[in-house]
Design a protein around this motif. Structure first.
Motif: not given
Length: 332
Positions: A302-309, A311-322
Motif C-alpha cells: 500500500s505504498d502509494r495510498a500510505e504516501r498520498d493519503l 494512511l496507517s492501518y489497524t492490525p488485522v488481529r484487532q479487526a477480527i477481535q472486534e
C-alpha cells in the motif's frame, strides 16, 4: 493539498458495511450527505443522523442524475458482493451496468469528483505478485471478480472522457458487524459449522473497514487524487494463518481436516450441481465460485495510498477481535 471546505456529498451504498462508516466520517468532517437508497423506509438510522435520503436504484438510470445534482462529490459504493449466485446476471446488472448508470448520471449532474470503491479482486489472478496499482490484470476465477473488473473499465472510460474520478481497491474488508462472505466464514468457524479447511497456502491482504472509510474520505478531500488508483490494505494472511488467528481469538479450535486442492474444487462443483438439481443453496457456502475465490487470493502492499493519503492501518488481529465481540454470545 486537502480541501477542508464542507461539501455536499452524494453516496451510493450508504447502508452497507463500508458505506455506513463512510457516511459517519463525512458527517464528522462537517459535510452534508445525500444517500441514494433503494428503500428509504429501511434507512431511518441515516435520516436520524441528518442524512437526506433519495430513493434511487443504480440498476435504473431514471432519477439518478437528479439525485446527484448539486453534489460536489460522489462516493460510489453500491455493488453486488457475494461469492455465489444461482443467477449470475445480478453481478453484471449492478457491478457493470450499475456503474455505467451512476457514472453517466454523475457526468450529467456535473459532480465535481467521484470516488469509486472497487476491490482488489478487479486485478484477477495477475502475473504480477505482489500487486501494485500498475499490475497487469490476470484471469478472473468467477463472475464477481470478472464483473468488478469490467465495471472498473466502465468507470475509467468515463474518466478518460472528462469525469474526475479516483478509484480505490480495498483488500478483504474486516470489522464488527461484517455481513459479507468473510464475516460468514468467521461465524461458521466459531460455531463449528466449518468442519474442514482448504487452500491453506493461498490468502488475502486484509484491511479494517474503518481504514477503508478513512481512505475514501481522504481520497475525496485531496485535490491531487483525480485520475489515481489506490490499493487499500497491507497485511497479508494465508488462509491457514487466518483460520488459526480466528481460533486463537475465539478459543474455538480450528478445523483439523485440510482438503487437497483438487478435492476442494470437486466439492465446489458437486455442491453447485446439487443446487441446480434441488434448488437448495450450497452447504457451508461451498460452490464452484467460492472455491475458486479462495484458491485465487491476492497479495499487495500500500505504498502509494500510505504516501498520498497518509494512511496507517489497524492490525488485522484487532479487526477480527472486534468482529468476534460483535457476535451474539461472543466467546472472544
Amino acid at each position: 493539498m486537502t480541501n477542508s471546505i464542507p461539501r455536499h456529498v452524494a453516496v451510493t451504498g450508504a447502508t452497507g458495511f463500508i458505506g455506513s462508516r463512510v457516511v459517519l466520517r463525512l458527517l464528522q468532517a462537517g459535510h452534508t450527505v445525500t444517500a441514494l437508497v433503494r428503500r428509504p423506509d429501511r434507512a431511518h438510522h441515516l435520516r436520524a443522523l441528518g442524512v437526506q435520503l433519495v430513493q434511487a436504484d443504480v440498476t435504473r438510470p431514471e432519477g439518478l442524475a437528479d439525485a446527484m445534482r448539486g453534489a460536489d462529490w460522489l462516493v460510489h459504493l453500491a455493488n453486488h458482493y457475494s461469492l455465489h449466485e444461482r443467477d449470475e446476471q445480478v453481478y453484471r446488472a449492478v457491478n457493470v451496468e450499475g456503474n455505467r448508470n451512476v457514472m453517466q448520471a454523475a457526468l450529467e449532474a456535473g459532480v465535481g469528483k467521484v470516488v469509486h470503491v472497487s476491490s482488489g479482486v478487479s486485478y484477477g489472478r495477475s502475473p504480477d505478485q505482489p500487486l501494485t496499482e500498475t499490475s497487469r490484470v490476470g484471469p478472473h476465477p468467477n463472475a464477481y471478480w470478472r464483473t468488478k473488473h469490467e465495471g472498473d473499465e466502465v468507470v475509467w472510460a468515463y474518466q478518460r472522457h472528462g469525469l474526475p474520478v479516483v478509484v480505490l481497491y480495498p483488500g478483504g474488508v474486516l470489522g464488527a458487524g461484517d455481513p459479507n462472505a468473510t464475516g460468514a466464514w468467521i461465524r461458521r468457524l466459531v460455531r463449528r459449522r466449518q468442519p474442514v479447511r482448504a487452500f491453506d497456502a493461498r490468502g488475502f491482504t486484509y484491511v479494517h473497514v474503518d481504514d477503508v472509510a478513512q481512505a475514501v474520505v481522504r481520497a475525496a478531500a485531496l485535490n491531487r487524487t483525480v485520475g489515481e488508483r489506490y490499493l487499500i490494505g497491507r497485511e497479508f494472511l494465508s488462509n491457514r494463518e487466518f483460520v488459526a488467528l480466528v481460533a486463537e481469538l475465539s478459543g474455538v479450535p480450528a478445523p483439523r481436516v485440510v482438503l487437497p486442492d483438487r478435492l476442494a474444487h470437486l466439492s465446489g462443483e458437486s455442491f453447485t450441481l446439487l443446487e441446480r438439481l434441488t434448488g437448495l443453496p450450497p452447504a457451508m457456502d461451498v460452490s464452484r465460485s467460492s472455491t475458486r475465490h479462495l484458491a485465487a487470493g491476492f497479495r499487495f502492499g500500500s505504498d502509494r495510498a500510505e504516501r498520498d493519503l497518509g494512511l496507517s492501518y489497524t492490525p488485522v488481529r484487532q479487526a477480527i477481535q472486534e468482529f468476534l465481540q460483535s457476535l451474539p454470545n461472543a466467546r472472544a
